[in-house]
Write an enzyme that holds these catalytic residues in place. Structure first.
Site, short mmCIF file in Angstrom:
data_model
loop_
_atom_site.label_atom_id
_atom_site.label_comp_id
_atom_site.label_asym_id
_atom_site.label_seq_id
_atom_site.Cartn_x
_atom_site.Cartn_y
_atom_site.Cartn_z
N LYS A 32 0.84 -1.18 0.20
CA LYS A 32 -0.04 0.05 0.30
C LYS A 32 1.19 1.33 -0.07
O LYS A 32 1.67 1.92 1.17
CB LYS A 32 -1.34 -0.17 1.21
CG LYS A 32 -1.90 -1.37 1.77
CD LYS A 32 -2.83 -1.39 -0.19
CE LYS A 32 -3.39 -3.04 0.25
NZ LYS A 32 -4.34 -3.36 -0.89
N LYS A 73 -15.51 -8.01 -5.91
CA LYS A 73 -15.83 -7.97 -4.38
C LYS A 73 -16.79 -8.12 -4.30
O LYS A 73 -17.55 -6.83 -4.74
CB LYS A 73 -14.63 -6.87 -3.30
CG LYS A 73 -13.06 -7.18 -3.60
CD LYS A 73 -12.65 -5.87 -3.20
CE LYS A 73 -10.96 -5.11 -2.67
NZ LYS A 73 -10.64 -4.45 -2.86
MG MG Z 1 -7.71 -2.17 -3.48
#
Ligand code: MG
Length: 371
Positions: free
Chosen positions: A165, A265
């Site tokens: 990240k 998702k």
């Molecule tokens: Mg992502």
């Protein structure tokens, strides 16, 4: 078969340690998860979990999900849970949008279909045999050394793919992170640099054209338009995540050649019925996909990974297991678990995971037959 009752549970899932995204501007310490149990007049019950990753990650939050269930759940009473498309049309008619609130109900209906027909979800989603799904780590934003230490910990647990990240307004810090992680990556392992929409297009162009890394870059900017501006002007393949919600969003991304891959998702797109449509579209156009959920316990991970396990190898990248970050396990030991970097599925019908009622506690709402 008719839906006779829908029971709602809420549980806070604390993380084992704080986690930062998007260059450190988003911090997570616990997530709010909602479980639903859908009962039928034939004695078959199904479970679903809906867990946005906190309330800063997507336009979604636990209180909103449970408020939407007050509208959605009564509209499903008396319907056949096996009629998945009708179930979804009924929810869309009753409450446009609010995709994340529909996901746990849709998933519970898939669970019922599987249990009623004796089939695991991976088979109902198209596979003859379930693929062993490689798992990917999720590396919290930090200094290059901190992030490399987390990657080494994950490697020792079998992870061969990492989602690092990055992001922020200091583009030189990101260049440093990306170059250091690329140089330190153990041989045979892969990394995606997930920006979680933190860059402006100008910063994205500066960073991505400065680094030597040619790994996947995920959701560099906030919107599809901004990501489109960056795509084609940088040498890395682009993956999209947060800016895609509806099927139309995915179609637009493909028409505009914004990405070579997407994250699928169920909680973000409205459940497994809609996630399957997107997965099948992605296979048709040659996308590479990470299929996992936005968050939640091993229940949510397992439901989403049934879709991953039924996706062709060429189109399936690794999958993240949210439960690996959690200090609480409402489905003790069950479902999708990392064993040497892989998740393997058996033949249990439906999702194959049942929450422990003593961990979920008392229901927060019940719709329909009080039993
Ligand atoms: Mg992502």
């Amino acid at each position: 078969m008719r839906i006779s009752r829908i029971t709602v549970f809420q549980i806070d899932l604390p993380l084992t340690k704080p986690y930062w995204l998007s260059g450190g501007r988003l911090k997570f310490e616990k997530i709010d998860s909602t479980f639903v149990r859908v009962d039928t007049d034939e004695g078959v019950s199904g479970w679903g979990e809906g867990c946005p990753w906190g309330h800063t990650y997507l336009p979604a939050h636990g209180h909103g999900l449970r408020a939407a269930l007050k509208i959605l759940a009564p509209a499903l009473l008396g319907r056949d849970p096996r009629a998945l498309d009708d179930i979804n049309r009924a929810m869309d008619l009753q409450l446009p949008g609010h995709l994340y609130a529909k996901s746990p109900l849709d998933i519970a209906c898939w669970d019922i279909c599987g249990k009623a027909s004796g089939n695991p979800l991976w088979r109902m989603l198209g596979a003859e045999k379930p693929a062993a799904v490689a798992v990917n780590s999720s590396i919290s934003t930090g200094t290059p050394d901190e992030m490399i230490a987390l990657i080494r910990e994950a490697s020792a647990m079998g992870y061969r793919t990492h989602s690092a990240k990055v992001g922020g307004s200091d583009f030189s810090a990101d260049i440093e992170r990306i170059e250091a992680i690329s140089a330190a990556l153990p041989k045979g392992e892969q990394v995606t640099f997930d920006v979680n929409r933190a860059w402006t297009p100008g910063v994205a162009l500066q960073v991505l054209n400065a680094v030597s890394a040619r790994d996947w870059v995920e959701q560099p900017c906030e919107t599809l338009d901004q990501c489109a501006l960056v795509a084609g002007k940088v040498p890395q393949p682009i993956m999209l995540d947060e800016c895609l919600h509806t099927f139309q969003d995915h179609l637009d991304a493909w028409k505009r050649t914004v990405c070579q891959g997407v994250k699928v998702k169920p909680n973000r797109v409205g459940g497994l019925t809609k996630a399957r449509q997107i997965r099948d579209f992605g296979v048709s156009v040659g996308w590479q996909m990470h299929i996992e959920d936005t968050g939640g316990s091993a229940f949510a991970d397992t439901a989403a990974l049934h879709l991953a396990a039924s996706t062709p190898d060429a189109n399936r990248l690794a999958a993240w297991l949210c439960h690996a970050h959690l200090a609480v396990d409402p489905v003790p030991g069950q479902g999708a678990r990392n064993v040497g970097g892989l998740v393997q599925f058996g033949d249990a019908p439906g999702i194959g995971v049942t929450p422990d009622p003593s961990i979920l506690g008392a229901p927060v709402a019940t719709y329909g037959d009080a039993g």
